[in-house]
Design a protein around this motif. Structure first.
Motif, PDB file in Angstrom:
ATOM      1  N   TYR A   1      -8.017   4.990   3.980  1.00 19.86           N
ATOM      2  CA  TYR A   1      -7.118   4.778   2.946  1.00 19.86           C
ATOM      3  C   TYR A   1      -5.914   5.258   3.686  1.00 19.86           C
ATOM      4  CZ  TYR A   1      -3.977   5.657  -0.287  1.00 19.86           C
ATOM      5  OH  TYR A   1      -2.746   5.757  -1.455  1.00 19.86           O
TER       6      TYR A   1
ATOM      7  N   VAL B   1      -5.972   1.422   5.751  1.00 20.04           N
ATOM      8  CA  VAL B   1      -5.560   0.299   4.866  1.00 20.04           C
ATOM      9  C   VAL B   1      -3.949   0.628   3.889  1.00 20.04           C
ATOM     10  CG1 VAL B   1      -5.961  -0.079   2.294  1.00 20.04           C
ATOM     11  CG2 VAL B   1      -7.798  -0.395   3.748  1.00 20.04           C
ATOM     12  N   HIS B   2      -3.447   1.496   2.960  1.00 20.29           N
ATOM     13  CA  HIS B   2      -2.403   1.518   3.748  1.00 20.29           C
ATOM     14  C   HIS B   2      -0.819   0.903   4.331  1.00 20.29           C
ATOM     15  CE1 HIS B   2       1.184   3.599   0.760  1.00 20.29           C
ATOM     16  NE2 HIS B   2       1.278   4.227   1.862  1.00 20.29           N
TER      17      HIS B   2
ATOM     18  N   LYS C   1      -1.563  -0.896   6.551  1.00 17.56           N
ATOM     19  CA  LYS C   1      -1.098  -2.101   6.950  1.00 17.56           C
ATOM     20  C   LYS C   1      -0.829  -2.787   5.621  1.00 17.56           C
ATOM     21  CE  LYS C   1      -5.703  -3.058   9.573  1.00 17.56           C
ATOM     22  NZ  LYS C   1      -7.521  -3.359   9.572  1.00 17.56           N
ATOM     23  N   GLN C   2      -1.556  -2.873   4.414  1.00 17.67           N
ATOM     24  CA  GLN C   2      -0.474  -2.927   3.274  1.00 17.67           C
ATOM     25  C   GLN C   2       1.570  -3.025   3.242  1.00 17.67           C
ATOM     26  OE1 GLN C   2      -2.050  -0.614   0.075  1.00 17.67           O
ATOM     27  NE2 GLN C   2      -4.102  -2.116  -0.561  1.00 17.67           N
ATOM     28  N   LYS C   3       1.739  -1.390   3.729  1.00 23.65           N
ATOM     29  CA  LYS C   3       3.141  -1.657   4.593  1.00 23.65           C
ATOM     30  C   LYS C   3       3.642  -2.677   5.468  1.00 23.65           C
ATOM     31  CE  LYS C   3       4.677   2.874   2.014  1.00 23.65           C
ATOM     32  NZ  LYS C   3       5.678   3.603   1.799  1.00 23.65           N
ATOM     33  N   GLY C   4       2.872  -3.222   6.324  1.00 25.13           N
ATOM     34  CA  GLY C   4       3.123  -3.730   7.625  1.00 25.13           C
ATOM     35  C   GLY C   4       2.905  -2.972   8.586  1.00 25.13           C
ATOM     36  N   LYS C   5       2.200  -2.407   8.723  1.00 26.01           N
ATOM     37  CA  LYS C   5       2.790  -1.013   9.890  1.00 26.01           C
ATOM     38  C   LYS C   5       1.702  -0.814  10.467  1.00 26.01           C
ATOM     39  CE  LYS C   5       6.686   1.193   7.505  1.00 26.01           C
ATOM     40  NZ  LYS C   5       6.933   3.339   7.112  1.00 26.01           N
ATOM     41  N   LYS C   6       1.079  -0.179  11.813  1.00 24.67           N
ATOM     42  CA  LYS C   6      -0.146  -0.078  12.649  1.00 24.67           C
ATOM     43  C   LYS C   6       0.177   1.413  13.172  1.00 24.67           C
ATOM     44  CE  LYS C   6      -1.153  -4.690  13.664  1.00 24.67           C
ATOM     45  NZ  LYS C   6      -1.577  -6.126  14.812  1.00 24.67           N
TER      46      LYS C   6
END
Length: 89
Positions: free
Chosen positions: A78, A81-82, A84-89
């Motif tokens: 989770y 995925v969360h 990646k949705q925020k554009g962070k790694k």
């Protein structure tokens, strides 16, 4: 690891295993909101059925550890995925 062992034995007591009711109480106290957010009212029954390898109504430490590992993996998935949705790694 110590916390996981302490938590198991705190709820298992001297008998050395968790019953379905022990597991329910543990999850309500240690994972607040988890059971409340389940759409399936039989979630604990299903979890115990999956963990109770001997079909004797007892969940030992090894099975409890598997449950915690599964929760950890699901939370990490989770989180990934969360993020990646925020554009962070």
């Amino acid at each position: 690891m110590e916390t996981m062992m302490f938590t198991f034995h705190k709820f298992a007591g001297d008998k050395g295993y968790l019953t379905k009711e022990d597991l329910r109480v543990l999850m309500e106290k240690e994972f607040p909101g988890f059971l409340e957010n389940q759409k399936d009212p039989l979630a604990v029954d299903k979890i115990v059925k999956d963990l109770d390898q001997c079909r004797d109504g007892k969940v030992g430490f090894q099975s409890f550890f598997s449950l915690i590992a599964g929760f950890t993996i699901a939370c990490n998935d989770y989180f990934v995925v969360h993020m990646k949705q925020k554009g962070k790694k």
